[in-house]
Design a protein around this motif. Structure first.
Motif, mmCIF file in Angstrom:
data_model
loop_
_atom_site.group_PDB
_atom_site.id
_atom_site.type_symbol
_atom_site.label_atom_id
_atom_site.label_comp_id
_atom_site.label_asym_id
_atom_site.label_seq_id
_atom_site.Cartn_x
_atom_site.Cartn_y
_atom_site.Cartn_z
ATOM 1 N N GLU A 134 0.832 -1.215 0.000
ATOM 2 C CA GLU A 134 0.000 0.000 0.000
ATOM 3 C C GLU A 134 0.859 1.254 0.000
ATOM 4 O O GLU A 134 0.540 2.238 -0.676
ATOM 5 C CB GLU A 134 -0.966 -0.010 1.187
ATOM 6 N N ASN A 136 3.875 1.466 -1.297
ATOM 7 C CA ASN A 136 4.435 1.546 -2.651
ATOM 8 C C ASN A 136 3.425 2.093 -3.650
ATOM 9 O O ASN A 136 3.775 2.820 -4.571
ATOM 10 C CB ASN A 136 4.917 0.167 -3.124
ATOM 11 N N MET A 137 2.152 1.735 -3.447
ATOM 12 C CA MET A 137 1.109 2.251 -4.333
ATOM 13 C C MET A 137 0.876 3.736 -4.070
ATOM 14 O O MET A 137 0.850 4.543 -4.992
ATOM 15 C CB MET A 137 -0.200 1.470 -4.107
ATOM 16 N N LYS A 138 0.734 4.086 -2.784
ATOM 17 C CA LYS A 138 0.384 5.475 -2.461
ATOM 18 C C LYS A 138 1.488 6.442 -2.873
ATOM 19 O O LYS A 138 1.215 7.549 -3.336
ATOM 20 C CB LYS A 138 0.084 5.608 -0.960
ATOM 21 N N LEU A 139 2.748 6.017 -2.707
ATOM 22 C CA LEU A 139 3.870 6.879 -3.072
ATOM 23 C C LEU A 139 4.245 6.740 -4.544
ATOM 24 O O LEU A 139 5.206 7.340 -5.007
ATOM 25 C CB LEU A 139 5.088 6.545 -2.195
ATOM 26 N N ALA A 140 3.463 5.943 -5.280
ATOM 27 C CA ALA A 140 3.732 5.719 -6.703
ATOM 28 C C ALA A 140 5.143 5.196 -6.936
ATOM 29 O O ALA A 140 5.805 5.556 -7.905
ATOM 30 C CB ALA A 140 3.470 6.995 -7.523
ATOM 31 N N SER A 141 5.591 4.347 -6.012
ATOM 32 C CA SER A 141 6.907 3.729 -6.172
ATOM 33 C C SER A 141 6.861 2.613 -7.204
ATOM 34 O O SER A 141 7.862 2.289 -7.832
ATOM 35 C CB SER A 141 7.382 3.149 -4.834
ATOM 36 N N ASN A 166 0.789 5.100 4.857
ATOM 37 C CA ASN A 166 -0.278 4.102 4.908
ATOM 38 C C ASN A 166 -1.132 4.421 6.117
ATOM 39 O O ASN A 166 -0.929 3.891 7.200
ATOM 40 C CB ASN A 166 0.284 2.684 5.012
ATOM 41 N N ASN A 167 -2.116 5.262 5.891
ATOM 42 C CA ASN A 167 -2.845 5.885 6.993
ATOM 43 C C ASN A 167 -3.425 4.905 7.993
ATOM 44 O O ASN A 167 -3.523 5.210 9.166
ATOM 45 C CB ASN A 167 -3.979 6.745 6.434
ATOM 46 N N ASP A 168 -3.860 3.727 7.518
ATOM 47 C CA ASP A 168 -4.609 2.882 8.453
ATOM 48 C C ASP A 168 -3.767 1.792 9.118
ATOM 49 O O ASP A 168 -4.223 1.162 10.063
ATOM 50 C CB ASP A 168 -5.854 2.272 7.786
ATOM 51 N N ASN A 176 -5.310 -7.778 1.926
ATOM 52 C CA ASN A 176 -6.289 -7.600 0.850
ATOM 53 C C ASN A 176 -5.619 -6.933 -0.365
ATOM 54 O O ASN A 176 -5.749 -7.405 -1.507
ATOM 55 C CB ASN A 176 -7.424 -6.725 1.398
ATOM 56 N N SER A 177 -4.865 -5.871 -0.095
ATOM 57 C CA SER A 177 -4.191 -5.151 -1.191
ATOM 58 C C SER A 177 -3.110 -6.005 -1.841
ATOM 59 O O SER A 177 -2.969 -6.019 -3.064
ATOM 60 C CB SER A 177 -3.557 -3.857 -0.670
ATOM 61 N N MET B 137 -8.914 -5.901 -10.094
ATOM 62 C CA MET B 137 -7.632 -6.405 -9.594
ATOM 63 C C MET B 137 -7.746 -7.891 -9.273
ATOM 64 O O MET B 137 -6.918 -8.696 -9.695
ATOM 65 C CB MET B 137 -7.216 -5.632 -8.333
ATOM 66 N N LYS B 180 -5.188 4.394 -4.545
ATOM 67 C CA LYS B 180 -3.818 3.887 -4.571
ATOM 68 C C LYS B 180 -3.433 3.210 -5.886
ATOM 69 O O LYS B 180 -2.303 3.360 -6.369
ATOM 70 C CB LYS B 180 -3.621 2.897 -3.415
ATOM 71 N N LYS B 183 -2.212 5.450 -8.749
ATOM 72 C CA LYS B 183 -0.896 6.039 -8.475
ATOM 73 C C LYS B 183 0.199 5.042 -8.862
ATOM 74 O O LYS B 183 1.202 5.404 -9.482
ATOM 75 C CB LYS B 183 -0.776 6.391 -6.991
ATOM 76 N N ALA B 184 0.005 3.772 -8.495
ATOM 77 C CA ALA B 184 1.012 2.747 -8.810
ATOM 78 C C ALA B 184 1.058 2.492 -10.312
ATOM 79 O O ALA B 184 2.140 2.357 -10.889
ATOM 80 C CB ALA B 184 0.698 1.457 -8.064
ATOM 81 N N MET B 187 2.543 5.520 -11.957
ATOM 82 C CA MET B 187 3.761 6.002 -11.296
ATOM 83 C C MET B 187 3.668 7.517 -11.068
ATOM 84 O O MET B 187 4.617 8.268 -11.309
ATOM 85 C CB MET B 187 4.996 5.673 -12.143
ATOM 86 N N ASP B 188 2.531 7.949 -10.566
ATOM 87 C CA ASP B 188 2.278 9.371 -10.320
ATOM 88 C C ASP B 188 1.433 9.481 -9.043
ATOM 89 O O ASP B 188 0.240 9.145 -9.047
ATOM 90 C CB ASP B 188 1.548 9.978 -11.519
ATOM 91 N N SER B 189 2.061 9.953 -7.965
ATOM 92 C CA SER B 189 1.368 9.979 -6.674
ATOM 93 C C SER B 189 0.316 11.075 -6.598
ATOM 94 O O SER B 189 -0.401 11.174 -5.602
ATOM 95 C CB SER B 189 2.388 10.155 -5.537
ATOM 96 N N TYR B 248 -8.528 7.269 2.976
ATOM 97 C CA TYR B 248 -7.383 6.411 3.307
ATOM 98 C C TYR B 248 -7.469 5.709 4.658
ATOM 99 O O TYR B 248 -6.656 4.835 4.934
ATOM 100 C CB TYR B 248 -6.084 7.223 3.276
ATOM 101 N N ALA B 249 -8.385 6.118 5.533
ATOM 102 C CA ALA B 249 -8.329 5.547 6.888
ATOM 103 C C ALA B 249 -9.661 5.003 7.403
ATOM 104 O O ALA B 249 -9.683 4.054 8.170
ATOM 105 C CB ALA B 249 -7.783 6.587 7.864
#
Lengths: 295, 295
Positions: A134, A136-141, A166-168, A176-177, B137, B180, B183-184, B187-189, B248-249
């Motif tokens: 999550e 990695n997804m949120k930060l677009a890594s 990862n807020n939660d 799940n993700s 997904m 999320k 973004k992944a 590749m753009d947050s 997010y939470a």
């Protein structure tokens, strides 16, 4: 139960000031928590782009001497990879390997940007990986090649990363993700099935910490670190496959009891070991201070 | 409040038997629910690979005459795209357009496999899209080009799909995933920020149903369809940005009250309009029957 350490890097830290103070703090932590049943101190170079080779090597020696886990953010995104290649001529994984820092007690967080040879190298060296999908997804890594790592024999545990990305910090949401994102990325609905995902979150996590003999599964002789999930709740009824349910349907709020080292710390959703109202009140104070700083 | 319809396709259905019975059922539904304040009947051809052009056209006329929503699974995965091209020489979107079935009252679920021209076509025709990220997904269908659709002016609402492909059908979990996964993928947050995601889940969903004048936001003159979320819970404390928190939470279990059309249906987590124990008991019975059938 926690593996904790102070993160070190080349520049001063708001936590401890100059780098040498960081070393002093780390040594103090190792002294204070020797033989602590619940807290294990780790050695934490931040990353290859914030730690010089000298600092990395010094921390590597420190970890080796103390038989401690060396935890580092590794190959998290394309920028890190590019910067490392520019500075050192190789990617982050090979850079650490040249410094002799890839080993069985190396716990590498993220490992998103890897080629097949790097995956093989992690496997050969016995490096453990903390997969934080999550974050990695949120930060677009990007999306870490977890199925390929598992195929290559790399030990992968699942992490949430911290609340900044990862807020939660909910391990059920994370499972799940994890189970879903790799199916989408590889266009294969059979990868990261529920069994594999649950295993990575439990046994995999324990093995990543070198604690597979102590925790990670319910077995005689292991420490009683366990949770009880209420499967009778409407959104979890009916149950056909408990493992699939744990990965795809349960959420953190379905945990009713929690036990660490044989001691009940939450019973019927009530935390027994912390003063929850006092913590919430303190958090409210900190919030007011931060809002005031923002003006 | 629900938009409901019986799904039709070329072959007999376990629900209604032969196709003509399906048409009769659909007509009966329209009669029974005329002027119902909470239930709106829709016309539901299943998909381009399960409905002949004749059936699609007939259902299209039916929807047009009744000013009803035409709901169809569209461009969900590569197999559907390939099959449609093989049979009809064009992809699913252009196939529907040739049949005159792309319009303002067309609600297309999924829309994963789209090229730029197909996105533009959906926008020009005013087609509405139900984006079901977690289902896409889990089924390894791929990741829908939602940011590109929004840029092109397509109305996108967020859906969970059904429990067959999304076990928890939790709109909060779905928002979390939607925010999320794009973004992944890109590749753009910055794409699908919390505001955009919350808007797609609320106003976007309402507009996709053609109900933007009735629901989708808290405004004088709209129907009182609303929920109350308890932000005082420990995992939601402290709050700096309520919109980011919602995406997010927050999870479904944080909703404490729920109101539909001005009527409270859940108060302090207690469902007021359904006999929960009776439903759970019946579900238990059905579970036993299914397990017995499995042998």
């Amino acid at each position: 139960r926690a593996w904790l350490g102070e993160v070190l890097y080349d520049f001063p830290s708001p936590s401890y000031g100059e780098l040498e103070n960081g070393f002093a703090l780390m040594e103090q932590l190792f002294t204070d928590y020797t033989d602590n049943e619940l807290i294990t101190i780790t050695v934490n170079p931040h990353a290859v782009y914030t730690c010089s080779p000298d600092l990395l090597s010094r921390l590597g020696r420190f970890a080796a001497e103390g038989q401690a886990l060396l935890h580092i953010h590794l190959a998290e995104n394309a920028d890190e990879d590019a910067l490392c290649r520019e500075r050192f001529g190789v990617g982050p994984v090979r850079h650490l390997d040249k410094l002799g820092l890839l080993g069985k007690r190396t716990l590498a967080a993220h490992c998103v940007v890897l080629d097949d040879e790097e995956i093989d190298l992690l496997a050969r060296r016995g490096v453990k990986v903390a997969h934080c999908a999550e974050s990695n997804m949120k930060l677009a890594s990007g999306i870490a090649p977890v199925p390929a790592m598992l195929d290559a024999g790399v030990c992968v545990g699942i992490g949430t990363d911290g609340s900044a990305s990862n807020n939660d910090v909910d391990m059920f949401g994370e499972m799940n993700s994890v189970a879903k994102v790799h199916k989408a990325a590889l266009m294969d609905s059979t990868v990261m099935d529920a069994e594999t995902t649950l295993s990575a979150a439990t046994r995999g996590g324990a093995a990543a910490l070198g604690a597979q003999g102590l925790i990670g599964s319910l077995e005689a002789g292991k420490k009683a670190d366990l949770i009880v999930v209420d499967f009778d709740r409407p959104h979890l009824s009916p149950v056909y496959n408990p493992v699939s349910h744990l990965v795809y349907a349960v959420r953190g709020s379905d945990v009713v009891h929690s036990m660490i080292n044989g001691r009940l710390v939450m019973k019927n959703r009530k935390i027994l070991t912390l003063d929850e109202p006092a913590i919430l009140a303190e958090m409210g104070e900190i919030r007011r201070e931060i809002l005031a700083m923002q003006g």
